[in-house]
Design a protein around this motif. Structure first.
Motif, PDB file in Angstrom:
ATOM      1  N   VAL A  91       2.238  14.937   2.757  1.00 50.03           N
ATOM      2  CA  VAL A  91       1.187  15.618   3.521  1.00 50.03           C
ATOM      3  C   VAL A  91       1.088  17.058   3.069  1.00 50.03           C
ATOM      4  N   GLU A  92      -0.134  17.519   2.855  1.00 47.83           N
ATOM      5  CA  GLU A  92      -0.399  18.912   2.513  1.00 47.83           C
ATOM      6  C   GLU A  92      -1.378  19.484   3.529  1.00 47.83           C
ATOM      7  N   GLY A  93      -1.003  20.585   4.181  1.00 43.29           N
ATOM      8  CA  GLY A  93      -1.868  21.226   5.171  1.00 43.29           C
ATOM      9  C   GLY A  93      -2.592  22.412   4.564  1.00 43.29           C
ATOM     10  N   SER A  94      -3.821  22.648   5.012  1.00 40.43           N
ATOM     11  CA  SER A  94      -4.609  23.759   4.485  1.00 40.43           C
ATOM     12  C   SER A  94      -5.405  24.415   5.607  1.00 40.43           C
ATOM     13  N   GLY A  95      -5.105  25.683   5.904  1.00 39.98           N
ATOM     14  CA  GLY A  95      -5.857  26.430   6.909  1.00 39.98           C
ATOM     15  C   GLY A  95      -7.215  26.830   6.359  1.00 39.98           C
ATOM     16  N   GLN A  96      -8.265  26.638   7.183  1.00 42.59           N
ATOM     17  CA  GLN A  96      -9.641  26.902   6.733  1.00 42.59           C
ATOM     18  C   GLN A  96     -10.307  28.009   7.538  1.00 42.59           C
ATOM     19  N   GLY A  97      -9.503  28.879   8.139  1.00 41.41           N
ATOM     20  CA  GLY A  97     -10.074  29.976   8.928  1.00 41.41           C
ATOM     21  C   GLY A  97     -10.362  29.546  10.352  1.00 41.41           C
ATOM     22  N   THR A  98     -11.510  29.950  10.884  1.00 38.25           N
ATOM     23  CA  THR A  98     -11.891  29.612  12.257  1.00 38.25           C
ATOM     24  C   THR A  98     -12.365  28.162  12.328  1.00 38.25           C
ATOM     25  N   ILE A  99     -12.528  27.668  13.558  1.00 40.12           N
ATOM     26  CA  ILE A  99     -13.016  26.300  13.740  1.00 40.12           C
ATOM     27  C   ILE A  99     -14.420  26.150  13.148  1.00 40.12           C
ATOM     28  N   SER A 100     -15.252  27.176  13.263  1.00 36.03           N
ATOM     29  CA  SER A 100     -16.610  27.122  12.700  1.00 36.03           C
ATOM     30  C   SER A 100     -16.567  27.056  11.184  1.00 36.03           C
ATOM     31  N   GLU A 101     -15.678  27.853  10.581  1.00 37.20           N
ATOM     32  CA  GLU A 101     -15.539  27.836   9.119  1.00 37.20           C
ATOM     33  C   GLU A 101     -14.998  26.494   8.640  1.00 37.20           C
ATOM     34  N   LEU A 102     -14.050  25.947   9.393  1.00 29.40           N
ATOM     35  CA  LEU A 102     -13.489  24.638   9.052  1.00 29.40           C
ATOM     36  C   LEU A 102     -14.582  23.575   9.056  1.00 29.40           C
ATOM     37  N   GLU A 103     -15.371  23.517  10.125  1.00 25.56           N
ATOM     38  CA  GLU A 103     -16.425  22.510  10.222  1.00 25.56           C
ATOM     39  C   GLU A 103     -17.447  22.668   9.107  1.00 25.56           C
ATOM     40  N   ALA A 104     -17.821  23.897   8.792  1.00 22.66           N
ATOM     41  CA  ALA A 104     -18.789  24.138   7.711  1.00 22.66           C
ATOM     42  C   ALA A 104     -18.224  23.693   6.365  1.00 22.66           C
ATOM     43  N   LEU A 159       0.822  -1.206   0.000  1.00 19.07           N
ATOM     44  CA  LEU A 159       0.000   0.000   0.000  1.00 19.07           C
ATOM     45  C   LEU A 159       0.858   1.259   0.000  1.00 19.07           C
ATOM     46  N   LEU A 160       1.848   1.310   0.894  1.00 19.95           N
ATOM     47  CA  LEU A 160       2.697   2.496   0.994  1.00 19.95           C
ATOM     48  C   LEU A 160       4.033   2.215   0.340  1.00 19.95           C
ATOM     49  N   ASN A 161       4.272   2.891  -0.759  1.00 15.27           N
ATOM     50  CA  ASN A 161       5.455   2.618  -1.578  1.00 15.27           C
ATOM     51  C   ASN A 161       6.076   3.942  -1.994  1.00 15.27           C
ATOM     52  N   LYS A 162       7.361   4.120  -1.682  1.00 19.13           N
ATOM     53  CA  LYS A 162       8.012   5.396  -2.010  1.00 19.13           C
ATOM     54  C   LYS A 162       8.061   5.647  -3.514  1.00 19.13           C
ATOM     55  N   ASP A 163       7.947   4.567  -4.305  1.00 22.34           N
ATOM     56  CA  ASP A 163       7.949   4.734  -5.761  1.00 22.34           C
ATOM     57  C   ASP A 163       6.568   5.085  -6.302  1.00 22.34           C
ATOM     58  N   ASP A 164       5.571   4.992  -5.436  1.00 19.88           N
ATOM     59  CA  ASP A 164       4.198   5.350  -5.826  1.00 19.88           C
ATOM     60  C   ASP A 164       3.558   6.128  -4.680  1.00 19.88           C
ATOM     61  N   PRO A 165       4.051   7.354  -4.435  1.00 23.78           N
ATOM     62  CA  PRO A 165       3.611   8.116  -3.253  1.00 23.78           C
ATOM     63  C   PRO A 165       2.136   8.486  -3.299  1.00 23.78           C
ATOM     64  N   VAL A 166       1.554   8.603  -2.101  1.00 23.18           N
ATOM     65  CA  VAL A 166       0.165   9.034  -1.955  1.00 23.18           C
ATOM     66  C   VAL A 166       0.162  10.379  -1.254  1.00 23.18           C
ATOM     67  N   THR A 167      -0.728  11.275  -1.680  1.00 19.54           N
ATOM     68  CA  THR A 167      -0.842  12.603  -1.067  1.00 19.54           C
ATOM     69  C   THR A 167      -2.084  12.651  -0.191  1.00 19.54           C
ATOM     70  N   ILE A 168      -1.920  13.115   1.049  1.00 19.63           N
ATOM     71  CA  ILE A 168      -3.061  13.287   1.948  1.00 19.63           C
ATOM     72  C   ILE A 168      -3.174  14.760   2.333  1.00 19.63           C
ATOM     73  N   GLU A 169      -4.405  15.242   2.363  1.00 19.08           N
ATOM     74  CA  GLU A 169      -4.649  16.654   2.678  1.00 19.08           C
ATOM     75  C   GLU A 169      -5.265  16.781   4.067  1.00 19.08           C
ATOM     76  N   VAL A 170      -4.692  17.684   4.850  1.00 21.68           N
ATOM     77  CA  VAL A 170      -5.156  17.926   6.221  1.00 21.68           C
ATOM     78  C   VAL A 170      -5.706  19.345   6.315  1.00 21.68           C
ATOM     79  N   TRP A 171      -6.958  19.463   6.733  1.00 21.02           N
ATOM     80  CA  TRP A 171      -7.557  20.775   6.953  1.00 21.02           C
ATOM     81  C   TRP A 171      -7.498  21.104   8.448  1.00 21.02           C
ATOM     82  N   HIS A 172      -7.173  22.361   8.764  1.00 19.57           N
ATOM     83  CA  HIS A 172      -7.062  22.767  10.168  1.00 19.57           C
ATOM     84  C   HIS A 172      -7.495  24.217  10.334  1.00 19.57           C
TER      85      HIS A 172
END
Length: 431
Positions: free
Chosen positions: A69-82, A27-40
């Protein structure tokens, strides 16, 4: 015969472990990387540290295992949840759903009810999970299915923060000690004495000053009720039950509404640290993460100000009540996707909450690490340089966690609305 059975068991175990490793390797292979996005919702120092750690992960463990891993700020906690709910429901204009996001209990409950919350327990061994503070893991089992759907990454507690400089003038004149601030009733009585003492300093009558304020009033209601009785909200036969015993609620009333309208408590600014900054109050119950906002001076007007020192004490509890204290801080909720992406999320969380990384992330903004071994001031100061004010908060927080059962109310449908009512009801009536 015994040797044959033993050999068979050993061989079977080796094949299972090998199979699991091969499955993970496939599943996890450096020759076939997977990108995961994290919202915060992180900002300031916390966001800077999160971004730094993401870059470090991508260059090291992520590169070895084929995880980006890619991080993405979504503003306030309320905006993130919405934004998360809009993405799940495929609303017009919504972004594609992330792999995981920073979540509090009520938002996690809503996502789980939609069928998108991943149980992370299968991705961790019992030994791995035993390294975390028990209450933090228990919070993630909100669905009652022996699952782990909110993973702890950084926590905070409530503490009593005190303007030590002005407190010492008052305490030496009146003869009060900080021991009297260990209970809610002690805070109320001390606040009355402070009002009367400051009133006596002038010829004008009834111009005494308030002593105390608190930031999160809902926490006072929830934690206070738990200390004095039971959970204010409980789940019975799959229904939410409200417990509201008159004698318990009366005690909550007597130790907030009465001193507030008497002038012993105050909440004028947006936060209580603002009230301390302008000299409206001397002490407040605030989140440990708010220490970076505690003022180092009292500003009386444009021309007059003076320096003050911070003193940190454990959050007061009701006299004779049970040893419960509020725990706060969003965890990470992984959203359903491919097995490869879910496993990649788990691998990042394991790395992110390892002592060194988690200490760096947490202490950057006054939060607390989530493993038992990292909840130690000596360990923290080995890993990173800590400001004196943050060090005071960490020392007191670790002691308080050791002395109490950390508590958070159960999440449920419309739980956010219920909490908002608790936050505003008595406080607005007092105002």
């Amino acid at each position: 015969m015994k040797r044959t059975k033993l050999a068979f068991l050993v061989l079977s175990a080796m094949l299972i472990v090998t199979g699991c490793k091969e499955k993970e390797q496939d599943l996890l292979n450096k020759d076939d990387p997977v990108t995961i996005e994290v919202w915060h919702y992180y900002n300031g120092a916390q966001q800077d540290e999160f971004n730094r750690l993401v870059r470090e992960f991508n260059k090291t463990v992520g590169k070895e295992k084929g995880i980006v891993v890619e991080g993405s700020g979504q503003g306030t906690i309320s905006e993130l949840e919405a934004n998360v709910l809009d993405a799940i429901q495929g609303k017009a204009g919504a972004d594609q759903m992330p792999n995981m996001f920073a979540a509090y209990g009520d938002a996690a409950y809503e996502v789980d009810q939609l069928g998108y919350a991943v149980d992370l327990k299968p991705y961790f061994t019992e030994e791995e999970l035993s390294k975390y503070v028990e209450g933090y893991i228990t919070e993630g089992n909100f669905s009652g299915e022996d699952s782990l759907k909110i993973f702890p990454v950084a926590k905070s507690v409530e503490l009593l923060m005190l303007n030590k400089t002005d407190w010492e003038k008052f305490s030496s004149s009146v003869g009060v000690t900080t021991e009297e601030l260990s209970t809610i009733e002690g805070i109320t009585e001390t606040a009355k004495k402070y009002y009367e003492w400051t009133d006596s300093l002038t010829e004008e009558q009834n111009d005494g000053k308030a002593f105390f304020g608190r930031d999160a009033f809902a926490n006072y209601m929830l934690a206070g009720y738990r200390q004095l009785s039971t959970d204010m909200f409980s789940k019975e036969n799959n229904k939410i039950v409200l417990h509201f015993e008159e004698d318990v609620v009366r005690k909550l009333w007597d130790n907030y509404y009465v001193p507030y309208i008497s002038g012993y408590f105050d909440s004028s600014g947006k936060f209580r640290s603002d009230d301390i900054k302008v000299g409206n109050i001397l002490a407040c119950v605030s989140s440990s993460s708010s220490v970076t906002y505690f003022p180092d001076r009292v500003i009386l007007n444009d021309e007059e100000s003076y320096p003050i020192e911070l003193k940190v004490l454990e959050c007061p509890k009701f006299q004779g009540g049970k040893d419960y204290q509020i725990q706060q801080g969003a965890g990470m909720l992984v959203l359903k996707s491919s097995e490869k992406e879910q496993r990649a999320c788990a691998e990042f969380l394991k790395w992110f909450t390892s002592d060194e990384q988690n200490i760096a992330f947490s202490t950057a903004s006054g939060y607390l690490p989530v493993t038992k071994s990292a909840n130690n001031l000596d360990k923290v100061t080995e890993v990173t340089k800590v400001e004196q004010s943050v060090k005071k908060v960490l020392r007191t927080s670790f002691e308080m966690i050791g002395d109490n059962q950390m508590y958070t109310s159960i999440p449920f449908k419309n739980g956010t609305t219920a909490r908002a009512f608790l936050e505003k009801g008595m406080r607005d009536l007092a105002k």
